[in-house]
Design a protein around this motif. Structure first.
Motif, PDB file in Angstrom:
ATOM      1  N   GLN A  76     -23.156  29.808  19.044  1.00  0.00           N
ATOM      2  CA  GLN A  76     -21.832  30.158  19.568  1.00  0.00           C
ATOM      3  C   GLN A  76     -20.799  30.710  18.549  1.00  0.00           C
ATOM      4  O   GLN A  76     -20.977  30.345  17.466  1.00  0.00           O
ATOM      5  N   GLN A  77     -20.050  31.619  18.879  1.00  0.00           N
ATOM      6  CA  GLN A  77     -19.063  31.946  17.853  1.00  0.00           C
ATOM      7  C   GLN A  77     -19.601  32.613  16.797  1.00  0.00           C
ATOM      8  O   GLN A  77     -19.135  32.513  15.437  1.00  0.00           O
ATOM      9  N   PRO A  78     -20.446  33.538  16.711  1.00  0.00           N
ATOM     10  CA  PRO A  78     -21.043  34.129  15.714  1.00  0.00           C
ATOM     11  C   PRO A  78     -20.262  35.302  14.730  1.00  0.00           C
ATOM     12  O   PRO A  78     -19.162  35.877  15.743  1.00  0.00           O
ATOM     13  N   THR A  79     -20.386  35.628  13.777  1.00  0.00           N
ATOM     14  CA  THR A  79     -19.985  36.758  13.172  1.00  0.00           C
ATOM     15  C   THR A  79     -21.151  37.735  13.081  1.00  0.00           C
ATOM     16  O   THR A  79     -22.108  37.487  12.713  1.00  0.00           O
ATOM     17  N   ILE A  80     -20.975  38.856  13.682  1.00  0.00           N
ATOM     18  CA  ILE A  80     -21.992  40.177  13.755  1.00  0.00           C
ATOM     19  C   ILE A  80     -21.541  41.063  12.880  1.00  0.00           C
ATOM     20  O   ILE A  80     -20.548  41.600  12.887  1.00  0.00           O
ATOM     21  N   ILE A  81     -22.734  41.244  11.691  1.00  0.00           N
ATOM     22  CA  ILE A  81     -22.407  42.470  10.830  1.00  0.00           C
ATOM     23  C   ILE A  81     -23.594  43.271  11.013  1.00  0.00           C
ATOM     24  O   ILE A  81     -24.679  42.957  10.829  1.00  0.00           O
ATOM     25  N   GLY A  82     -23.269  44.740  11.271  1.00  0.00           N
ATOM     26  CA  GLY A  82     -24.046  45.564  11.648  1.00  0.00           C
ATOM     27  C   GLY A  82     -24.229  46.853  10.810  1.00  0.00           C
ATOM     28  O   GLY A  82     -23.088  47.271  10.491  1.00  0.00           O
ATOM     29  N   HIS A  83     -25.210  47.394  10.466  1.00  0.00           N
ATOM     30  CA  HIS A  83     -25.389  48.240   9.472  1.00  0.00           C
ATOM     31  C   HIS A  83     -25.669  49.693  10.365  1.00  0.00           C
ATOM     32  O   HIS A  83     -26.461  49.877  11.183  1.00  0.00           O
ATOM     33  N   SER A  84     -24.724  50.672  10.134  1.00  0.00           N
ATOM     34  CA  SER A  84     -24.841  52.103  10.961  1.00  0.00           C
ATOM     35  C   SER A  84     -25.052  51.652  12.440  1.00  0.00           C
ATOM     36  O   SER A  84     -24.119  51.264  13.106  1.00  0.00           O
ATOM     37  N   LEU A  85     -26.267  52.110  13.203  1.00  0.00           N
ATOM     38  CA  LEU A  85     -26.467  51.835  14.413  1.00  0.00           C
ATOM     39  C   LEU A  85     -26.311  50.248  14.740  1.00  0.00           C
ATOM     40  O   LEU A  85     -25.684  50.127  15.705  1.00  0.00           O
ATOM     41  N   GLY A  86     -26.531  49.421  13.868  1.00  0.00           N
ATOM     42  CA  GLY A  86     -26.193  48.030  14.146  1.00  0.00           C
ATOM     43  C   GLY A  86     -24.857  47.698  14.443  1.00  0.00           C
ATOM     44  O   GLY A  86     -24.205  46.885  14.860  1.00  0.00           O
ATOM     45  N   GLY A  87     -24.192  48.599  13.571  1.00  0.00           N
ATOM     46  CA  GLY A  87     -22.505  48.645  13.821  1.00  0.00           C
ATOM     47  C   GLY A  87     -21.931  48.818  15.371  1.00  0.00           C
ATOM     48  O   GLY A  87     -21.078  48.489  15.868  1.00  0.00           O
ATOM     49  N   TYR A  88     -22.759  49.840  15.841  1.00  0.00           N
ATOM     50  CA  TYR A  88     -22.558  50.431  16.998  1.00  0.00           C
ATOM     51  C   TYR A  88     -22.676  49.254  17.936  1.00  0.00           C
ATOM     52  O   TYR A  88     -22.069  49.129  19.038  1.00  0.00           O
ATOM     53  N   VAL A  89     -23.724  48.572  17.911  1.00  0.00           N
ATOM     54  CA  VAL A  89     -24.248  47.316  18.525  1.00  0.00           C
ATOM     55  C   VAL A  89     -23.118  46.484  18.631  1.00  0.00           C
ATOM     56  O   VAL A  89     -22.732  45.865  19.615  1.00  0.00           O
ATOM     57  N   ALA A  90     -22.733  46.194  17.374  1.00  0.00           N
ATOM     58  CA  ALA A  90     -21.540  44.972  17.163  1.00  0.00           C
ATOM     59  C   ALA A  90     -20.447  45.232  17.921  1.00  0.00           C
ATOM     60  O   ALA A  90     -19.680  44.452  18.427  1.00  0.00           O
ATOM     61  N   LEU A  91     -20.265  46.497  17.871  1.00  0.00           N
ATOM     62  CA  LEU A  91     -19.000  46.887  18.577  1.00  0.00           C
ATOM     63  C   LEU A  91     -19.095  46.852  20.313  1.00  0.00           C
ATOM     64  O   LEU A  91     -18.338  46.530  20.827  1.00  0.00           O
ATOM     65  N   ALA A  92     -20.475  47.233  20.855  1.00  0.00           N
ATOM     66  CA  ALA A  92     -20.517  47.178  22.223  1.00  0.00           C
ATOM     67  C   ALA A  92     -20.449  45.532  22.433  1.00  0.00           C
ATOM     68  O   ALA A  92     -20.154  45.184  23.585  1.00  0.00           O
ATOM     69  N   MET A  93     -21.089  44.715  21.622  1.00  0.00           N
ATOM     70  CA  MET A  93     -20.887  43.374  21.802  1.00  0.00           C
ATOM     71  C   MET A  93     -19.546  42.861  21.814  1.00  0.00           C
ATOM     72  O   MET A  93     -19.203  41.850  22.480  1.00  0.00           O
ATOM     73  N   ALA A  94     -18.739  43.273  20.876  1.00  0.00           N
ATOM     74  CA  ALA A  94     -17.332  42.838  20.884  1.00  0.00           C
ATOM     75  C   ALA A  94     -16.548  43.420  22.082  1.00  0.00           C
ATOM     76  O   ALA A  94     -15.865  42.543  22.781  1.00  0.00           O
ATOM     77  N   GLU A  95     -17.028  44.300  22.740  1.00  0.00           N
ATOM     78  CA  GLU A  95     -16.337  45.090  23.904  1.00  0.00           C
ATOM     79  C   GLU A  95     -17.042  43.901  25.099  1.00  0.00           C
ATOM     80  O   GLU A  95     -16.177  43.509  26.175  1.00  0.00           O
TER      81      GLU A  95
END
Length: 252
Positions: A76-95
């Protein structure tokens, strides 16, 4: 099935690797941060030890897969840090999840969609891989991600990344190139996300221009530029990046 490592105790931090990378790239970060946090390092679907069920995958589907995994792990309530493609995934998760996330970090990544020039480059890459295979592509793809002045010093790390990258199935490589090419712009998601936001950018990044990164700065909780660094700051400036992430995760 998502494969992952877990270390430490404390609030949950999830690290997502980039294109043709694996969870192993974060080992030093996990070792260093596990004294204060619970660190999860994931293999994205199709990479490393995680399987890919289809020949096509979208960032939205990856976000749902990781959310399902989070529920299984009771994270619960994680912080997600993504490199490159991983950042795109982090943004999709934020959405997808909004306030269910404590924070997101873009590590040499961007909220912008590909422009036409970048899409053209992706298409050329697809054609190259279909003709020459994944191994030849990886050999030419990985070294230029590092700024030239760091390549000799980090020769061992580059070789290791190439070895891991060569193990990626062609279906996975092609599927993700297509999904990166066709991903939607999430700059509005970045602007409006209410949690903490970190951006680490390299002034010599060949994949994400520093000008593009700078446009994110007004909407960013913690913004850092690494001078003389390419696309792989976690290796090129490891200690600096560790300090940045520790500071971001432990706000005063």
């Amino acid at each position: 099935m998502i494969r992952y490592t877990k270390q430490g105790t404390g609030k949950p931090i999830i690290f997502l690797h980039g294109f043709c990378e694996t969870k192993e790239m974060w080992k030093t970060f996990s070792d260093q941060l596990a004294n204060n946090f619970t660190i999860y390092c994931l293999d994205l679907p199709g990479f490393g030890e995680s399987g890919l069920a289809s020949k096509q995958i979208s960032l939205e589907e990856v976000a749902v897969i990781i959310h399902d995994w989070m529920e299984e792990q009771k994270i619960q309530q994680p912080t997600i840090i993504g490199h490159s493609l991983g950042g795109y995934v982090a943004l999709a998760m934020a959405e997808l999840l909004g306030s269910e996330l404590a924070g997101i970090g873009l590590f040499h990544s961007t909220a912008f969609a590909d422009d036409e020039e970048k899409k053209h480059t992706r298409n050329k890459t697809i054609a190259f891989i279909k003709k020459h295979g994944v191994e030849k592509f990886i050999e030419s793809f990985v070294p230029p991600l590092f700024a030239a002045q760091h390549q000799e010093r980090l020769e061992e790390e580059i070789t290791t990344l190439i070895q891991y990258g060569k193990k990626t199935a062609m279906e996975t490589v092609l599927a993700y190139i297509e999904t990166m090419r066709d991903r939607k712009d999430r700059f509005e998601v970045w602007k409006t996300f209410g949690g903490a936001k970190l951006m680490i950018a390299g002034t010599l990044d060949p994949a994400i221009s520093i000008k593009a990164s700078q446009q994110h700065k007004p909407y960013t909780t913690s913004y850092y530029e690494l001078n003389g660094v390419g696309h792989m700051g976690m290796f090129e400036e490891r200690e600096s990046c560790l300090k940045i992430i520790k500071a971001f995760l432990t706000p005063q």
